[in-house]
Design a protein around this motif. Structure first.
Motif, PDB file in Angstrom:
ATOM      1  N   LYS A 203      11.948   4.340   9.042  1.00 16.55           N
ATOM      2  CA  LYS A 203      11.690   5.618   8.395  1.00 16.55           C
ATOM      3  C   LYS A 203      12.544   5.755   7.141  1.00 16.55           C
ATOM      4  N   LEU A 204      11.995   6.428   6.147  1.00 17.06           N
ATOM      5  CA  LEU A 204      12.746   6.805   4.960  1.00 17.06           C
ATOM      6  C   LEU A 204      12.775   8.328   4.943  1.00 17.06           C
ATOM      7  N   LEU A 205      13.964   8.913   5.056  1.00 19.86           N
ATOM      8  CA  LEU A 205      14.086  10.358   5.185  1.00 19.86           C
ATOM      9  C   LEU A 205      14.420  11.043   3.875  1.00 19.86           C
ATOM     10  N   ALA A 206      14.942  10.308   2.879  1.00 18.25           N
ATOM     11  CA  ALA A 206      15.291  10.899   1.595  1.00 18.25           C
ATOM     12  C   ALA A 206      14.023  11.242   0.821  1.00 18.25           C
ATOM     13  N   GLY A 207      14.091  12.317   0.024  1.00 19.77           N
ATOM     14  CA  GLY A 207      12.938  12.705  -0.775  1.00 19.77           C
ATOM     15  C   GLY A 207      11.791  13.148   0.109  1.00 19.77           C
ATOM     16  N   SER A 208      10.651  12.500  -0.030  1.00 25.79           N
ATOM     17  CA  SER A 208       9.498  12.796   0.822  1.00 25.79           C
ATOM     18  C   SER A 208       9.561  11.889   2.041  1.00 25.79           C
TER      19      SER A 208
ATOM     20  N   VAL B 223       0.873  -1.167   0.000  1.00 28.35           N
ATOM     21  CA  VAL B 223       0.000   0.000   0.000  1.00 28.35           C
ATOM     22  C   VAL B 223       0.910   1.216   0.000  1.00 28.35           C
ATOM     23  N   GLY B 224       0.936   1.951  -1.107  1.00 27.80           N
ATOM     24  CA  GLY B 224       1.815   3.095  -1.229  1.00 27.80           C
ATOM     25  C   GLY B 224       1.344   4.278  -0.409  1.00 27.80           C
ATOM     26  N   ALA B 225       2.206   5.307  -0.348  1.00 32.64           N
ATOM     27  CA  ALA B 225       1.873   6.510   0.416  1.00 32.64           C
ATOM     28  C   ALA B 225       0.627   7.186  -0.126  1.00 32.64           C
ATOM     29  N   SER B 226       0.344   6.957  -1.423  1.00 27.58           N
ATOM     30  CA  SER B 226      -0.834   7.552  -2.041  1.00 27.58           C
ATOM     31  C   SER B 226      -2.109   6.786  -1.716  1.00 27.58           C
ATOM     32  N   GLY B 227      -1.974   5.577  -1.162  1.00 27.69           N
ATOM     33  CA  GLY B 227      -3.135   4.733  -0.890  1.00 27.69           C
ATOM     34  C   GLY B 227      -3.354   3.680  -1.963  1.00 27.69           C
TER      35      GLY B 227
ATOM     36  N   SER C 184       8.880   9.489   5.036  1.00 29.45           N
ATOM     37  CA  SER C 184       7.744   8.594   5.213  1.00 29.45           C
ATOM     38  C   SER C 184       8.015   7.582   6.315  1.00 29.45           C
ATOM     39  N   GLU C 185       6.927   7.099   6.894  1.00 33.50           N
ATOM     40  CA  GLU C 185       6.966   6.010   7.869  1.00 33.50           C
ATOM     41  C   GLU C 185       6.719   4.711   7.115  1.00 33.50           C
TER      42      GLU C 185
END
Length: 342
Positions: free
Chosen positions: A120-125, A73-77, A127-128
């Motif tokens: 966590k991914l801190l690069a770019g946008s 499930v991507g950040a966009s849903g 995200s958790e």
């Protein structure tokens, strides 16, 4: 004699039974795995491997690492299965080794065969991330992954240090009342001077008015946070040939969140589906990797190089030209939604 044998048998049986229970290693799951433990290190290492371009662009490696029933499930849903995510990653631009990194990992063992990794991914946008790894047939495979945009403070035109939720970003028609926000955007970074002449409130109003007075020729859309402009995407239409030149910019304070990428996806859908255009074009400086990401993520294909086209700070810069046809394949980008008032 028989009683003694029976007694010894019962005692030894009790010991054996207890040893079997110990060997079965019953645990009170879930268990937080200590940092540096063998299992925690293994899962984190596997997750990190999936962030490397060499792995992400290898169909063979992805089929080995991703479980046959993998889902994301991507950040966009949007929901992807294994085949869809492999196809999407094949189109992803290559990155330098180590450009993406697993940050702040916490491994939670759910059973003998399941480990949940939160990171966590801190690069770019930012995200958790949550990844569920399953152990089958002698190896660990990724069964499920989800990414959610991280809420974090950033400067804004509204209250200082506000926490912005992605659901509050929309695309709508440009308005004359956006002039003040346009001036703020052009004041946010010196590189905005290349986007036009709007470095004063009066010039910003003239800039907006010119776009609006162009009518159907300029399809100018505001990228808005809570209805306030923070960026612009536009298609300059060539009606005779059913083409458009696509261009975009973002207020410096809102860059790095894929907002331009998603807003361009919204614009592309509108130009193709609503206006019936056939070809969309854009150009970007060779030293602008962010703009390159916007173009390639939205399915624009590289068509050529205009050598030494721009003179920037005394240096000649090549321009890369891109285009996308109505007949080309789509993209996996989730468009930003339209605002209530387009």
């Amino acid at each position: 004699m028989m009683q003694l044998i029976k007694s010894n048998f019962i005692e030894r049986s009790s010991v054996i039974f207890c040893d079997v229970l110990a060997d079965m290693a019953f645990h009170d799951f879930p268990i937080v795995l200590p940092q540096g433990s063998a299992l925690s290190s293994t899962i984190i290492s596997l997750e990190q491997e999936l962030l490397e371009s060499s792995q992400r662009h290898s169909q063979e490696q992805l089929q080995r690492r991703l479980h046959p029933r993998f889902a994301e499930v991507g950040a966009s849903g949007r929901v992807y299965d294994r085949e869809a995510i492999i196809a999407q990653l094949a189109r992803e631009p290559a990155r330098d080794a180590g450009a993406l990194k697993v940050e702040s990992p916490v491994a939670l063992q759910l059973s003998d065969q399941l480990v949940l990794l939160r990171w966590k991914l801190l690069a770019g946008s930012p995200s958790e991330r949550s990844s569920l790894w399953i152990h089958e047939q002698g190896r660990w495979q990724l069964l499920f992954h989800q990414g959610t945009a991280a809420a974090h403070p950033q400067p804004s035109a509204g209250p200082e240090e506000a926490v912005h939720a992605d659901g509050e970003f929309t695309v709508r028609r440009l308005r004359l009342s956006d002039a003040e926000a346009v001036f703020e955007a052009f004041s946010s970074n010196p590189d905005m001077l290349r986007q036009g002449d709007a470095d004063s409130p009066q010039k910003a109003e003239s800039y907006v008015r010119a776009l609006l007075e162009a009518g159907e020729r300029q399809q100018a859309m505001a990228v808005a946070y809570r209805d306030r402009l923070v960026g612009l995407v536009c298609g300059t239409v060539d009606p005779a040939n059913r083409n458009a030149w696509v261009w975009y910019w973002m207020n410096q304070n809102y860059r790095g969140r894929s907002l331009a990428t998603r807003a361009v996806a919204t614009l592309v859908d509108y130009l193709f589906d609503e206006l019936g255009l056939y070809r969309l074009e854009l150009g970007l400086r060779a030293n602008n990797p962010g703009s390159k990401h916007v173009a390639e993520s939205n399915g624009f294909l590289h068509e050529g190089v205009e050598r030494g086209k721009f003179l920037v700070a005394g240096e000649r810069i090549d321009v890369h030209t891109y285009a996308r046809l109505r007949t080309d394949g789509g993209s996996a980008v989730m468009p930003l939604p339209w605002g209530t008032q387009q």
